[in-house]
Scaffold this active site. Structure first.
Site, PDB file in Angstrom:
ATOM      1  N   GLU A  82      -8.479 -70.275   9.446  1.00  0.00           N
ATOM      2  CA  GLU A  82      -8.393 -71.015  10.633  1.00  0.00           C
ATOM      3  C   GLU A  82      -6.913 -70.783  11.099  1.00  0.00           C
ATOM      4  OE1 GLU A  82      -9.141 -75.158   9.726  1.00  0.00           O
ATOM      5  OE2 GLU A  82      -7.839 -76.214  11.613  1.00  0.00           O
ATOM      6  N   ASP A 137      -8.461 -75.821   6.880  1.00  0.00           N
ATOM      7  CA  ASP A 137      -8.053 -77.057   6.392  1.00  0.00           C
ATOM      8  C   ASP A 137      -8.917 -78.074   6.021  1.00  0.00           C
ATOM      9  OD1 ASP A 137      -5.644 -75.852   7.342  1.00  0.00           O
ATOM     10  OD2 ASP A 137      -5.448 -76.886   8.991  1.00  0.00           O
ATOM     11  N   ASP A 145      -9.208 -81.082   6.514  1.00  0.00           N
ATOM     12  CA  ASP A 145      -9.313 -82.215   7.328  1.00  0.00           C
ATOM     13  C   ASP A 145     -10.247 -82.403   8.308  1.00  0.00           C
ATOM     14  OD1 ASP A 145      -8.610 -80.156   9.243  1.00  0.00           O
ATOM     15  OD2 ASP A 145      -6.490 -81.280   9.743  1.00  0.00           O
ATOM     16  N   ASP A 152     -10.545 -81.712  11.671  1.00  0.00           N
ATOM     17  CA  ASP A 152     -10.694 -80.309  12.586  1.00  0.00           C
ATOM     18  C   ASP A 152     -11.404 -79.145  11.508  1.00  0.00           C
ATOM     19  OD1 ASP A 152     -10.188 -81.391  14.977  1.00  0.00           O
ATOM     20  OD2 ASP A 152      -7.857 -80.613  14.894  1.00  0.00           O
TER      21      ASP A 152
END
Ligand code: 0RA
Length: 649
Positions: free
Chosen positions: A429, A502, A504, A506
């Site tokens: 990403e 990541d 998180d 997103d």
């Protein structure tokens, strides 16, 4: 018999028994697949399969599965109860034989659709051998019989411990999985409930209850509508075009049950089962179904002049599968399981059985329900038009690729060796993490493909739009195994496809989008175990010159605990050992190339999660729920699962 003789016989029997148990304990994976959480839960399935066999034979309507407070599990049914009479060959209670001798189940010709091959059907004795202790209680012939075991070894002969309630029969097995064998011994309510829900759909006469005494969770599954309800459940998040079509029949001792419906979606979701086992890789029953579906609908369309001649459309099998949700369940006396994961039915006779039954019953249905027939044919014609558009888009990509110097996307940093088995690609990403990964990798066998921002949600797009998306085009070209009908996993340029996002919200969204794409268009990569999820750490803990990484909160706690001990209880007001600095990584981009290599990419030290399709039906539902159009189920799903950080597929 003198005492000595008795001793000798007992010893000989015991040696035989111990050898069998030892074999199971020495190589547990051979019997239950693995010793991870998956193998652990397989123990429950193994016992429940016996209870379901009793139901198939017509003797059982109840299965209760309970996670007890001490972590053991109880499976209780109202079947006939395991036989208790003295077994002529073994000279002891049949109950003891069933519980301690490998494959003893077969010795009692139960004459049901027994499950063989695959990972199922190894018998309760395997569960017993892998349990620290096990207790069994049988209600049969007016008595309650009892025996207990340690690591599979009986602690005393079978004894009567009381009178059974009037007319009550059944078996109650409680076992504590052996922590010396399993990596984890914690049973999960959700994992059990998922399989029990599936079994309840497939066996509509049985009520299955799951209870977690520790967490206080409880659920009851009873689906009088069987497969019809199953299909509605799977298709809940889509807009269906008609009520499910239900087909039932039996030929050559092979009962066939199918329910299916069409929705306005683009993907298909066909779940097939043989003797209640999910045949992820399909097989002859599925081929029979598809063949009959294509032929019957095509005949029907021609006969009723539903295909517009001027449009020059021929409807293919693919067109009849677009938007199709189906569950196929067959019972086969001696199933042959083939394929990578032994989940492909090989019995050739089953194809024509299914084909004939579906051909006859579907034609009948269409005669009686012409409005539904017309709707389905119209839907398939739209699919055919889109297929034509997609072919044009694919051609375009191919021509473009041919002009590209290496045929590979520019932002791919490829590896130098050329042996797919040993090569891996990290799909990363963002450009900045991509940069670190490029610098940190071992360029001999690790390739990096950075993706910019969010990729297209393939659940909401037509196939031709999917193929026009740049990020998706780059992935298809890099992996090199084609797409859709032309997809060939053998051509994959990498043995491992590792998704690195990541830790998180997103990141988890992007991971879901990528997995959805792979699930829909390159599914065999998952079937072959080639898709992985990288596990970057969440924390770095620094104490003096020592640097330790922690992948989640519980690991962080362990690290701190260790440091607390070594720093002799010098802690600050938050309970943190003095001189310790904890940093939380917000994204991959915050790690320098060396750190990324050390924690997430070095095969010697990293952890990667393999993605599997253990429960393809559930996976499909999760994708559709999270990525599809319907808002309400998505909200419900997120509320229910908000406490889980990861999507467990
Ligand atoms: C052997 C023979 C029969 C039933 C069973 C085993 C049996 C095993 C389990 C395990 C859990 N529940 C179970 N229920 C039954 C046939 C019994 C007969 O012929 O009466």
């Amino acid at each position: 018999m003198t005492k000595q003789q008795a001793q000798k016989e007992y010893t000989a029997d015991n040696i035989k028994l111990l050898k069998g148990l030892e074999a199971v304990r020495k190589r547990p994976a051979m019997y239950i697949g693995d010793v991870s959480s998956r193998g652990l839960h397989h123990l429950i399935n193994e016992v429940v399969d016996n209870s379901i066999d009793e139901a198939l034979a017509g003797y059982n309507d109840t299965v209760n599965v309970t996670i007890n407070k001490d972590g053991s599990v109880t499976v209780e049914d109202h079947g006939r109860g395991i036989p208790v009479d003295i077994h002529p060959e073994e000279k002891k209670s049949a109950l003891e034989v069933v519980m301690t001798v490998l494959h003893a189940g077969g010795k009692f010709d139960k004459n049901t659709y027994k499950v063989s091959g695959g990972l199922h059907g190894v018998g309760v004795s395997v569960v017993n051998a892998l349990s620290e202790w096990m207790k069994v209680e049988v209600n049969r012939e007016g008595n309650v019989y009892y025996q207990e075991y340690k690591k599979g070894v009986p602690q005393a002969a079978v004894k009567i411990i009381g009178k059974a309630k009037k007319g009550k029969t059944g078996t109650r097995v409680t076992f504590m999985p052996d922590a010396e064998i399993f990596r984890t011994t914690k049973f999960k309510f959700e994992t059990i409930a998922e399989r029990m829900r599936e079994l309840a759909y497939l066996n509509k006469t049985v009520t299955i209850r799951v209870k977690d005494e520790e967490e206080g969770e409880e659920e009851e599954f009873r689906f009088k509508g069987g497969l019809i309800e199953f299909v509605k459940y799977l298709d809940e998040t889509r807009n269906s075009l008609h009520k499910p079509i239900y087909i039932e029949g039996e030929k050559e001792n092979t009962p066939v049950e199918i329910a299916f419906e069409y929705s306005d979606a683009y993907s298909d979701n066909i779940c097939s089962y043989v003797n209640n086992i999910n045949t992820h890789e399909g097989g002859t029953h599925l081929v029979g179904f598809r063949t009959a579906l294509t032929r019957t609908f095509n005949n029907y369309a021609a006969k009723n002049k539903l295909v517009k001649e001027n449009k020059k459309i021929t409807l293919t099998g693919d067109d009849f599968r677009e938007g199709l949700t189906a569950v196929i369940s067959v019972k086969v006396m001696e199933p042959q399981f083939e394929g990578q994961t032994k989940t492909k039915l090989g019995n050739s006779e089953v194809k024509s059985v299914v084909e004939t039954i579906v051909g006859e019953k579907l034609s009948e249905y269409l005669e009686e329900n012409p409005a539904v027939g017309k709707k389905i044919i119209e839907k398939c014609m739209r699919a055919a038009e889109a297929r034509e558009a997609a072919r044009k888009a694919r051609d375009l990509i191919r021509r473009k690729n041919a002009l590209d110097s290496m045929h590979l996307p520019g932002k791919l940093a490829d590896c130098s060796i050329n042996d797919p088995e040993h090569c891996e690609i990290y799909i990363v990403e963002g450009d900045s993490a991509g940069g670190s990964a490029k610098q940190g990798r071992d360029r001999r066998f690790q390739a990096i493909l950075p993706l910019r921002g969010k990729i297209l949600n393939v659940e909401k797009a037509k196939i031709n739009k999917v193929l026009e998306n740049n990020e998706i085009k780059a992935m298809i070209a890099a992996i090199g195994a084609g797409i859709g009908a032309e997809f060939d996993p053998e051509k994959s340029r990498y043995g491992k496809i590792i998704i690195m996002t990541d830790a998180d919200v997103d990141g988890s969204h992007i991971r879901t989008l990528l997995l959805t794409f792979i699930y829909r268009h390159m599914k065999d990569l998952i079937n072959q175990g080639k898709v992985y999820i990288a596990q970057p750490p969440l924390y770095k803990v620094k104490k003096g010159r020592e640097e330790v990484y922690a992948f989640d909160d519980s690991e962080l706690e362990k690290v701190l605990e260790r440091m607390r001990k070594s720093s002799k209880a010098e802690v600050d007001e938050e309970g943190k050992p003095k001189g310790v600095v904890i940093s939380r990584y917000k994204g991959l981009g915050e790690m320098n190339p060396e750190q990324l290599w050390e924690t997430t990419m070095n095969p010697e030290t990293r952890t990667v999660l393999q993605v599997n399709l253990e429960s393809a039906a559930a996976a499909d539902k999760i994708f559709e729920t999270l990525m599809g159009d319907a808002v309400e189920p998505r909200r419900e799903f997120i509320e229910k699962h908000a406490k889980y950080a990861n999507l467990d597929i």
